[in-house]
Design a protein around this motif. Structure first.
Motif, PDB file in Angstrom:
ATOM      1  N   LYS A  31       0.821  -1.218   0.000  1.00  0.00           N
ATOM      2  CA  LYS A  31       0.000   0.000   0.000  1.00  0.00           C
ATOM      3  C   LYS A  31       0.856   1.270   0.000  1.00  0.00           C
ATOM      4  O   LYS A  31       0.341   2.370   0.156  1.00  0.00           O
ATOM      5  CB  LYS A  31      -0.911   0.000   1.229  1.00  0.00           C
ATOM      6  N   ARG A  32       2.168   1.105  -0.154  1.00  0.00           N
ATOM      7  CA  ARG A  32       3.111   2.221  -0.232  1.00  0.00           C
ATOM      8  C   ARG A  32       3.102   3.096   1.031  1.00  0.00           C
ATOM      9  O   ARG A  32       3.162   4.321   0.967  1.00  0.00           O
ATOM     10  CB  ARG A  32       2.824   3.085  -1.466  1.00  0.00           C
ATOM     11  N   MET A  33       3.032   2.457   2.185  1.00  0.00           N
ATOM     12  CA  MET A  33       3.104   3.178   3.458  1.00  0.00           C
ATOM     13  C   MET A  33       4.560   3.360   3.859  1.00  0.00           C
ATOM     14  O   MET A  33       5.455   2.657   3.380  1.00  0.00           O
ATOM     15  CB  MET A  33       2.362   2.407   4.556  1.00  0.00           C
ATOM     16  N   ASP A  34       4.791   4.302   4.780  1.00  0.00           N
ATOM     17  CA  ASP A  34       6.144   4.499   5.301  1.00  0.00           C
ATOM     18  C   ASP A  34       6.395   3.531   6.454  1.00  0.00           C
ATOM     19  O   ASP A  34       5.556   2.675   6.755  1.00  0.00           O
ATOM     20  CB  ASP A  34       6.364   5.949   5.735  1.00  0.00           C
ATOM     21  N   ILE A  35       7.541   3.668   7.103  1.00  0.00           N
ATOM     22  CA  ILE A  35       7.920   2.706   8.138  1.00  0.00           C
ATOM     23  C   ILE A  35       6.986   2.764   9.345  1.00  0.00           C
ATOM     24  O   ILE A  35       6.765   1.758  10.029  1.00  0.00           O
ATOM     25  CB  ILE A  35       9.389   2.930   8.573  1.00  0.00           C
ATOM     26  N   VAL A  36       6.388   3.937   9.604  1.00  0.00           N
ATOM     27  CA  VAL A  36       5.423   4.034  10.702  1.00  0.00           C
ATOM     28  C   VAL A  36       4.176   3.214  10.376  1.00  0.00           C
ATOM     29  O   VAL A  36       3.675   2.452  11.208  1.00  0.00           O
ATOM     30  CB  VAL A  36       5.043   5.508  10.964  1.00  0.00           C
ATOM     31  N   GLY A  37       3.677   3.369   9.157  1.00  0.00           N
ATOM     32  CA  GLY A  37       2.529   2.576   8.733  1.00  0.00           C
ATOM     33  C   GLY A  37       2.836   1.097   8.758  1.00  0.00           C
ATOM     34  O   GLY A  37       1.984   0.273   9.124  1.00  0.00           O
ATOM     35  N   MET A  38       4.055   0.722   8.374  1.00  0.00           N
ATOM     36  CA  MET A  38       4.460  -0.679   8.413  1.00  0.00           C
ATOM     37  C   MET A  38       4.418  -1.225   9.840  1.00  0.00           C
ATOM     38  O   MET A  38       3.911  -2.324  10.084  1.00  0.00           O
ATOM     39  CB  MET A  38       5.864  -0.837   7.839  1.00  0.00           C
ATOM     40  N   ALA A  39       4.936  -0.444  10.774  1.00  0.00           N
ATOM     41  CA  ALA A  39       4.967  -0.884  12.171  1.00  0.00           C
ATOM     42  C   ALA A  39       3.554  -1.014  12.744  1.00  0.00           C
ATOM     43  O   ALA A  39       3.249  -1.958  13.483  1.00  0.00           O
ATOM     44  CB  ALA A  39       5.783   0.096  13.009  1.00  0.00           C
ATOM     45  N   VAL A  40       2.692  -0.079  12.388  1.00  0.00           N
ATOM     46  CA  VAL A  40       1.306  -0.124  12.879  1.00  0.00           C
ATOM     47  C   VAL A  40       0.591  -1.354  12.348  1.00  0.00           C
ATOM     48  O   VAL A  40      -0.044  -2.101  13.110  1.00  0.00           O
ATOM     49  CB  VAL A  40       0.544   1.158  12.480  1.00  0.00           C
ATOM     50  N   LEU A  41       0.694  -1.607  11.043  1.00  0.00           N
ATOM     51  CA  LEU A  41       0.015  -2.769  10.470  1.00  0.00           C
ATOM     52  C   LEU A  41       0.613  -4.076  10.988  1.00  0.00           C
ATOM     53  O   LEU A  41      -0.111  -5.045  11.231  1.00  0.00           O
ATOM     54  CB  LEU A  41       0.080  -2.735   8.938  1.00  0.00           C
ATOM     55  N   ALA A  42       1.924  -4.103  11.147  1.00  0.00           N
ATOM     56  CA  ALA A  42       2.571  -5.310  11.679  1.00  0.00           C
ATOM     57  C   ALA A  42       2.081  -5.595  13.098  1.00  0.00           C
ATOM     58  O   ALA A  42       1.745  -6.740  13.442  1.00  0.00           O
ATOM     59  CB  ALA A  42       4.088  -5.145  11.664  1.00  0.00           C
ATOM     60  N   GLY A  43       2.029  -4.572  13.939  1.00  0.00           N
ATOM     61  CA  GLY A  43       1.594  -4.749  15.326  1.00  0.00           C
ATOM     62  C   GLY A  43       0.131  -5.127  15.437  1.00  0.00           C
ATOM     63  O   GLY A  43      -0.238  -6.034  16.197  1.00  0.00           O
ATOM     64  N   ILE A  44      -0.715  -4.452  14.666  1.00  0.00           N
ATOM     65  CA  ILE A  44      -2.154  -4.737  14.704  1.00  0.00           C
ATOM     66  C   ILE A  44      -2.436  -6.160  14.231  1.00  0.00           C
ATOM     67  O   ILE A  44      -3.225  -6.899  14.825  1.00  0.00           O
ATOM     68  CB  ILE A  44      -2.923  -3.724  13.823  1.00  0.00           C
ATOM     69  N   THR A  45      -1.779  -6.551  13.150  1.00  0.00           N
ATOM     70  CA  THR A  45      -2.008  -7.889  12.598  1.00  0.00           C
ATOM     71  C   THR A  45      -1.533  -8.975  13.554  1.00  0.00           C
ATOM     72  O   THR A  45      -2.205  -9.992  13.751  1.00  0.00           O
ATOM     73  CB  THR A  45      -1.271  -8.054  11.258  1.00  0.00           C
ATOM     74  N   ALA A  46      -0.375  -8.751  14.167  1.00  0.00           N
ATOM     75  CA  ALA A  46       0.220  -9.764  15.031  1.00  0.00           C
ATOM     76  C   ALA A  46      -0.483  -9.892  16.379  1.00  0.00           C
ATOM     77  O   ALA A  46      -0.610 -10.998  16.913  1.00  0.00           O
ATOM     78  CB  ALA A  46       1.696  -9.444  15.252  1.00  0.00           C
ATOM     79  N   LEU A  47      -0.947  -8.773  16.930  1.00  0.00           N
ATOM     80  CA  LEU A  47      -1.433  -8.774  18.309  1.00  0.00           C
ATOM     81  C   LEU A  47      -2.923  -8.497  18.456  1.00  0.00           C
ATOM     82  O   LEU A  47      -3.499  -8.750  19.515  1.00  0.00           O
ATOM     83  CB  LEU A  47      -0.647  -7.737  19.129  1.00  0.00           C
ATOM     84  N   GLY A  48      -3.545  -7.974  17.404  1.00  0.00           N
ATOM     85  CA  GLY A  48      -4.943  -7.560  17.512  1.00  0.00           C
ATOM     86  C   GLY A  48      -5.890  -8.680  17.902  1.00  0.00           C
ATOM     87  O   GLY A  48      -6.725  -8.521  18.799  1.00  0.00           O
ATOM     88  N   GLY A  49      -5.780  -9.836  17.238  1.00  0.00           N
ATOM     89  CA  GLY A  49      -6.670 -10.946  17.533  1.00  0.00           C
ATOM     90  C   GLY A  49      -6.511 -11.454  18.955  1.00  0.00           C
ATOM     91  O   GLY A  49      -7.500 -11.755  19.638  1.00  0.00           O
ATOM     92  N   GLY A  50      -5.272 -11.542  19.425  1.00  0.00           N
ATOM     93  CA  GLY A  50      -5.025 -12.012  20.783  1.00  0.00           C
ATOM     94  C   GLY A  50      -5.543 -11.057  21.839  1.00  0.00           C
ATOM     95  O   GLY A  50      -6.052 -11.485  22.883  1.00  0.00           O
ATOM     96  N   VAL A  51      -5.432  -9.765  21.580  1.00  0.00           N
ATOM     97  CA  VAL A  51      -5.964  -8.769  22.518  1.00  0.00           C
ATOM     98  C   VAL A  51      -7.483  -8.888  22.612  1.00  0.00           C
ATOM     99  O   VAL A  51      -8.062  -8.860  23.711  1.00  0.00           O
ATOM    100  CB  VAL A  51      -5.553  -7.347  22.088  1.00  0.00           C
ATOM    101  N   ILE A  52      -8.140  -9.035  21.460  1.00  0.00           N
ATOM    102  CA  ILE A  52      -9.594  -9.210  21.455  1.00  0.00           C
ATOM    103  C   ILE A  52      -9.982 -10.446  22.260  1.00  0.00           C
ATOM    104  O   ILE A  52     -10.914 -10.427  23.081  1.00  0.00           O
ATOM    105  CB  ILE A  52     -10.122  -9.332  20.008  1.00  0.00           C
ATOM    106  N   ARG A  53      -9.273 -11.553  22.043  1.00  0.00           N
ATOM    107  CA  ARG A  53      -9.542 -12.800  22.773  1.00  0.00           C
ATOM    108  C   ARG A  53      -9.424 -12.610  24.274  1.00  0.00           C
ATOM    109  O   ARG A  53     -10.315 -12.978  25.046  1.00  0.00           O
ATOM    110  CB  ARG A  53      -8.567 -13.869  22.310  1.00  0.00           C
ATOM    111  N   ASP A  54      -8.310 -12.019  24.716  1.00  0.00           N
ATOM    112  CA  ASP A  54      -8.063 -11.880  26.142  1.00  0.00           C
ATOM    113  C   ASP A  54      -9.070 -10.957  26.808  1.00  0.00           C
ATOM    114  O   ASP A  54      -9.505 -11.203  27.937  1.00  0.00           O
ATOM    115  CB  ASP A  54      -6.638 -11.377  26.381  1.00  0.00           C
ATOM    116  N   VAL A  55      -9.452  -9.885  26.122  1.00  0.00           N
ATOM    117  CA  VAL A  55     -10.455  -8.966  26.686  1.00  0.00           C
ATOM    118  C   VAL A  55     -11.795  -9.682  26.827  1.00  0.00           C
ATOM    119  O   VAL A  55     -12.471  -9.560  27.858  1.00  0.00           O
ATOM    120  CB  VAL A  55     -10.598  -7.708  25.802  1.00  0.00           C
ATOM    121  N   LEU A  56     -12.196 -10.448  25.821  1.00  0.00           N
ATOM    122  CA  LEU A  56     -13.470 -11.167  25.879  1.00  0.00           C
ATOM    123  C   LEU A  56     -13.454 -12.242  26.962  1.00  0.00           C
ATOM    124  O   LEU A  56     -14.478 -12.538  27.574  1.00  0.00           O
ATOM    125  CB  LEU A  56     -13.773 -11.810  24.524  1.00  0.00           C
ATOM    126  N   MET A  57     -12.283 -12.829  27.221  1.00  0.00           N
ATOM    127  CA  MET A  57     -12.171 -13.869  28.237  1.00  0.00           C
ATOM    128  C   MET A  57     -11.974 -13.297  29.631  1.00  0.00           C
ATOM    129  O   MET A  57     -12.070 -14.025  30.628  1.00  0.00           O
ATOM    130  CB  MET A  57     -10.995 -14.799  27.899  1.00  0.00           C
TER     131      MET A  57
END
Length: 207
Positions: A31-57
């Motif tokens: 998507k031609r993002m800069d390194i900040v966008g890369m870090a945000v997408l990397a973090g959200i993709t890697a940790l987002g699902g687990g955070v949702i799981r833990d909050v629901l549990m």
């Protein structure tokens, strides 16, 4: 033996986080993002699902905020992709492979965690699936894409995730738990997803 099991579980979690982080960073490059966008997408993709799981549990603060390596791995993946990403034409294929690996590992480990927390089989399958697809959905939304789980052209995504989670639940019902169960389910989900992409399998859809 317990130490070995814990080490293998930790390794599986780190593999899943790193694989998903790579897919998020690769999406940002596409998507031609800069390194900040890369870090945000990397973090959200890697940790987002687990955070949702833990909050629901009710497992708060989420595991992602209690493990330093879980927070650092997306940054490592971002740096690696920033300097060594493949030719643009190959980004899509690489992203799909890493996404399939992350999907398998997270669905399996999250279902096992939900069962260990005393969740019902149905709730465990739901939480496992949400964990596997949640990060990817957040990544796609932030990148301006329709989430993969909702698109017909991405072939089967939710189907192997649900099937793998059900496998973990069924094996648990016959008193089969442990790392080998998670590994088996993760490999099954990943293989199914990649075969669906290769053979162009799709879920049923109205005419």
């Amino acid at each position: 033996m317990c130490h070995v099991t814990a080490a293998v579980e930790t390794a599986l979690n780190l593999i899943g986080i790193f694989a998903f982080a790579l897919s998020g960073a690769l999406m940002a490059v596409q998507k031609r993002m800069d390194i900040v966008g890369m870090a945000v997408l990397a973090g959200i993709t890697a940790l987002g699902g687990g955070v949702i799981r833990d909050v629901l549990m009710g497992d708060v603060p989420p595991a992602a905020l209690r493990n330093t390596w879980w927070l650092l791995l997306p940054l490592v993946a971002t740096v690696l992709v920033f300097f060594f990403h493949p030719v643009v034409a190959r980004l899509r294929r690489a992203m799909l492979v890493f996404d399939a690996i992350g999907l398998g590992v997270f669905c399996a480990s999250a279902t096992a965690k939900a069962l260990a927390f005393g969740m019902s089989p149905v709730a465990s399958v739901l939480l496992g699936t949400v964990t596997g697809v949640g990060g990817g959905m957040l990544r796609d939304v932030l990148a301006g894409e329709i989430p993969s789980i909702l698109r017909r052209d991405t072939k089967q995504y939710a189907v192997p995730a649900v099937a793998g989670c059900i496998l973990v639940v069924l094996l648990d019902a016959v008193h089969q738990q442990g790392v080998w169960v998670q590994a088996l389910a993760a490999v099954g989900i990943c293989t199914w997803r990649l075969l669906a992409l290769w053979r162009r399998w799709g879920a049923p859809a109205p005419r």
